[in-house]
Structures are given as C-alpha cells and as structure tokens.
Write a protein that holds these residues in place. Structure first.
Motif, mmCIF file in Angstrom:
data_model
loop_
_atom_site.group_PDB
_atom_site.id
_atom_site.type_symbol
_atom_site.label_atom_id
_atom_site.label_comp_id
_atom_site.label_asym_id
_atom_site.label_seq_id
_atom_site.Cartn_x
_atom_site.Cartn_y
_atom_site.Cartn_z
ATOM 1 N N MET A 1 0.849 -1.260 0.205
ATOM 2 C CA MET A 1 -0.178 -0.312 -0.063
ATOM 3 C C MET A 1 0.874 1.583 -0.007
ATOM 4 O O MET A 1 1.874 1.569 0.927
ATOM 5 N N LYS A 2 0.747 2.205 -0.959
ATOM 6 C CA LYS A 2 1.700 3.233 -0.889
ATOM 7 C C LYS A 2 0.964 4.754 0.494
ATOM 8 O O LYS A 2 -0.393 4.181 0.266
ATOM 9 N N GLU A 3 2.069 5.088 0.699
ATOM 10 C CA GLU A 3 1.159 6.207 1.128
ATOM 11 C C GLU A 3 1.438 7.768 1.405
ATOM 12 O O GLU A 3 3.081 6.918 0.898
ATOM 13 N N LYS A 4 1.620 9.155 1.422
ATOM 14 C CA LYS A 4 2.094 10.112 1.253
ATOM 15 C C LYS A 4 2.154 10.024 3.153
ATOM 16 O O LYS A 4 1.569 10.994 3.665
ATOM 17 N N GLN A 5 3.254 10.515 3.315
ATOM 18 C CA GLN A 5 3.639 11.097 4.644
ATOM 19 C C GLN A 5 5.126 11.857 5.158
ATOM 20 O O GLN A 5 6.003 11.694 4.238
ATOM 21 N N SER A 6 4.825 12.853 6.058
ATOM 22 C CA SER A 6 6.018 13.571 6.586
ATOM 23 C C SER A 6 6.716 12.690 7.330
ATOM 24 O O SER A 6 6.549 11.751 8.200
ATOM 25 N N ALA A 7 8.425 12.924 6.750
ATOM 26 C CA ALA A 7 9.449 11.820 7.816
ATOM 27 C C ALA A 7 10.251 12.865 8.049
ATOM 28 O O ALA A 7 10.487 13.682 7.382
ATOM 29 N N ALA A 8 10.889 12.303 8.312
ATOM 30 C CA ALA A 8 12.617 12.869 9.184
ATOM 31 C C ALA A 8 13.987 12.269 8.236
ATOM 32 O O ALA A 8 13.988 11.564 8.023
ATOM 33 N N VAL A 9 14.497 13.917 8.481
ATOM 34 C CA VAL A 9 16.418 13.053 8.280
ATOM 35 C C VAL A 9 16.891 12.740 9.643
ATOM 36 O O VAL A 9 16.633 13.701 10.069
ATOM 37 N N LEU A 10 17.138 11.233 9.364
ATOM 38 C CA LEU A 10 17.858 11.295 10.622
ATOM 39 C C LEU A 10 19.123 11.655 10.173
ATOM 40 O O LEU A 10 20.523 11.913 11.313
ATOM 41 N N SER A 11 20.123 11.298 9.197
ATOM 42 C CA SER A 11 21.391 11.660 8.536
ATOM 43 C C SER A 11 21.747 11.856 7.483
ATOM 44 O O SER A 11 20.810 11.351 6.184
ATOM 45 N N GLN A 12 22.349 12.150 7.158
ATOM 46 C CA GLN A 12 23.139 12.475 5.412
ATOM 47 C C GLN A 12 24.019 12.624 5.512
ATOM 48 O O GLN A 12 25.025 13.687 6.438
ATOM 49 N N LYS A 13 25.254 12.076 4.260
ATOM 50 C CA LYS A 13 26.381 12.928 3.643
ATOM 51 C C LYS A 13 26.419 12.185 2.748
ATOM 52 O O LYS A 13 25.798 11.453 2.217
ATOM 53 N N GLU A 14 27.715 12.747 2.051
ATOM 54 C CA GLU A 14 28.718 12.384 1.062
ATOM 55 C C GLU A 14 29.538 11.488 0.937
ATOM 56 O O GLU A 14 30.662 11.622 1.923
ATOM 57 N N ILE A 15 28.692 10.691 0.117
ATOM 58 C CA ILE A 15 29.974 9.687 0.700
ATOM 59 C C ILE A 15 30.778 8.982 -1.148
ATOM 60 O O ILE A 15 31.609 8.093 -0.934
ATOM 61 N N ALA A 16 30.826 10.127 -1.901
ATOM 62 C CA ALA A 16 31.474 9.950 -2.854
ATOM 63 C C ALA A 16 31.369 11.206 -3.476
ATOM 64 O O ALA A 16 30.208 11.862 -3.344
ATOM 65 N N PRO A 17 32.193 11.832 -4.905
ATOM 66 C CA PRO A 17 31.143 12.942 -5.542
ATOM 67 C C PRO A 17 30.312 13.287 -6.148
ATOM 68 O O PRO A 17 29.651 12.180 -6.555
ATOM 69 N N ALA A 18 29.046 14.012 -5.490
ATOM 70 C CA ALA A 18 28.458 14.268 -6.153
ATOM 71 C C ALA A 18 27.486 12.806 -5.778
ATOM 72 O O ALA A 18 26.127 13.090 -6.067
ATOM 73 N N VAL A 19 27.071 11.823 -4.648
ATOM 74 C CA VAL A 19 26.853 11.257 -4.290
ATOM 75 C C VAL A 19 26.764 10.999 -2.737
ATOM 76 O O VAL A 19 26.867 11.129 -2.377
ATOM 77 N N TYR A 20 24.920 10.936 -2.602
ATOM 78 C CA TYR A 20 24.839 11.727 -0.806
ATOM 79 C C TYR A 20 24.253 10.135 -0.532
ATOM 80 O O TYR A 20 23.095 9.808 -1.092
ATOM 81 N N ASP A 21 24.254 10.400 1.016
ATOM 82 C CA ASP A 21 23.367 8.944 1.282
ATOM 83 C C ASP A 21 22.461 9.653 2.798
ATOM 84 O O ASP A 21 22.718 10.328 3.712
ATOM 85 N N MET A 22 21.488 9.035 2.334
ATOM 86 C CA MET A 22 20.425 9.595 3.618
ATOM 87 C C MET A 22 19.444 8.464 4.376
ATOM 88 O O MET A 22 19.491 7.778 3.181
ATOM 89 N N TRP A 23 19.616 8.746 5.655
ATOM 90 C CA TRP A 23 18.859 7.706 5.930
ATOM 91 C C TRP A 23 17.376 8.703 6.331
ATOM 92 O O TRP A 23 17.496 9.444 7.420
ATOM 93 N N ILE A 24 16.323 8.390 6.453
ATOM 94 C CA ILE A 24 14.947 8.834 6.954
ATOM 95 C C ILE A 24 14.760 8.480 7.511
ATOM 96 O O ILE A 24 14.136 6.358 7.532
#
Length: 268
Positions: free
Chosen positions: A1-24
């Motif tokens: 089931m798909k759902e639209k919701q508000s989520a929170a950014v837990l962390s984010q970092k750049e792991i390679a040039p122009a490549v980002y790693d985000m936990w939600i």
C-alpha cells in the motif's frame, strides 16, 4: 500500500563526489522490499514533480529507510542540503521488488552499475538473512556481487563484502577489471543460475543477452525518468513481449509494473 507522509531526516553525508547517503525516519520501512523506491517531494514549489529514488537499505527496528542518490538536477540538489531533523514529504513504498525466492539454493549474481548499485545492497542483505551467525547475516559463498563504476571513486563497496564475494569493474581500469560488470564476469570465469541487476540501459542489455545465452533467469530493475510515480501519467513505459493486462498493448509501466522485470519479458 502506498502512502504519502511526512518523514524526518536522520542523517546525511556525501560518500563520493556528488553521491549522497541519507537515512529517513518513516513507518514506510515496515512494508518496504528490496527493489522498491520512494518519491520525494522538493520543498521548492517551482519544482512540480517528486523525484523517484531507490531504497538502498531497510531498518525495520528503527523504522528507517536509506537512500543513496546522485546529484542530477534542482530536486536532488535541494535534497543534498537537508540536515538532521528536517522534515520531508515522501510517497512510498512504490513499485515491485526483486523476487528473493528465485535465489533459494542457487548460485546468484547481484549486479549493479553506477547509481544502480544502491538498490542491490538491501537485496544482498536479505538473501543472507537465512544464514545468520550471532544475529548477523553471514556472507554466502554462492552470492557473487559484481559492481561497476566509472573510476576509483567507488561507494558502498565495503558494505557489500559482508554479504558475498565482491568483484569490481571500472571503466578506466583504476580498480578491479577494466570495463563493465560483464567484463568482470568473463575475466573471473564466474557462473550463476540466476541474476539480479540494476544499472544503466547498456549494462542491462548486456545482462539480458548473457542470461539468454546461458539460459538462466535474470531480473532487471529499470532506471527511468518518472513523472507521477504511481502509473497514472504513462510517462515511463517499457516495451514488453506480452500484451499488458491493463493497457492491452505491448507496454508496461515501469513505476507500477516494475521497476523489476524478468529480463526475457522486456524488449530493451
């Protein structure tokens, strides 16, 4: 089931040039499967459409999803500036996933190219869950993970080593085999009974051809620009051998019928 919701950014970092790693942080983690994706809505109102991004990793205990994405335009540029605690709007979980049952008791290729590498990580993790040791997934000798990059600026490679034997190919030969993932397969003399793959179209065409030649099943996740992400706009279609049950033509919607397809069913 798909759902639209508000989520929170837990962390984010750049792991390679122009490549980002985000936990939600999101309850969508409860239903997520490897191979599915999220649509993330930019806050900039001049940007009308959400951006589809594959799920890289699932943490049900923390109710969190990980995405790894590359800067590609204004939307992802905005995402790269998000900080811990920031609220974001997401729609998920979308698409179908990889059929894990096909790998039971078989030698497996997991193949990722470029930004098609992240969605393979959760797949590798779940294929190893059955062989746990002290609560951790144990690497499977029959799982061969072949990753393709442009150059030595690799990402996620070390994380894959927990789940199987890792082989690397780079276009310039700076790491591993010079060439692409199929060049690594040939150089190492690797064989498999089923393939799961995600990457750019030239790579997927090569995987499809190899699977047909070897008479083995291959499941490929198609990368495609999407508009709505829910199958309404018909903006992302793939040609199929079979007549689609909904449209009655030789087309399938990548966002809803895919993004994972059996390679033999798709005309690339």
């Amino acid at each position: 089931m798909k759902e639209k919701q508000s989520a929170a950014v837990l962390s984010q970092k750049e792991i390679a040039p122009a490549v980002y790693d985000m936990w939600i942080g999101t309850s969508l983690a409860e239903q997520a499967k490897p191979g599915q994706f999220l649509c993330i809505y930019p806050k900039d109102k001049s940007t009308l459409l959400p951006r589809p991004i594959s799920i890289c990793e699932i943490d049900r205990d923390r109710q969190a999803l990980r995405i790894v994405y590359r800067l590609a335009g204004s939307g992802t540029r905005e995402f790269s500036g998000y900080e811990k605690g920031e609220s974001i709007s997401v729609l998920g979980t979308l698409g179908n996933g990889f059929p894990l049952e096909e790998a039971a008791g078989k030698r497996v290729f997991l193949m990722g190219g470029g930004i098609g590498i992240p969605p393979i990580l959760e797949l590798a993790k779940q294929l190893c869950v059955k062989e746990r040791n002290a609560g951790e997934a144990a690497a499977r000798e029959d799982v061969m993970i072949i990753l393709g990059y442009r150059d030595e600026r690799t990402f996620l490679q070390a994380e894959f080593e927990k789940y199987g034997r890792v082989y690397t190919a780079t276009e310039d030969g700076s790491v591993g085999t010079r060439g692409n993932v199929m060049d690594a397969v040939r150089e190492q003399g690797l064989t498999a009974e089923v393939i799961y793959a995600c990457g750019p179209m030239p790579m997927l065409r090569a995987v499809k051809a190899y699977a047909a030649e070897q008479r083995i099943k291959a499941y490929i996740s198609l990368e495609e620009h999407m508009a709505c992400g829910v199958g309404a706009c018909l903006g992302c279609v793939a040609k199929t051998k079979r007549v689609h049950h909904h449209s009655h033509v030789h087309n399938a919607r990548i966002c809803t019928d895919g993004p994972v397809f059996e390679a033999a069913d798709i005309l690339l």
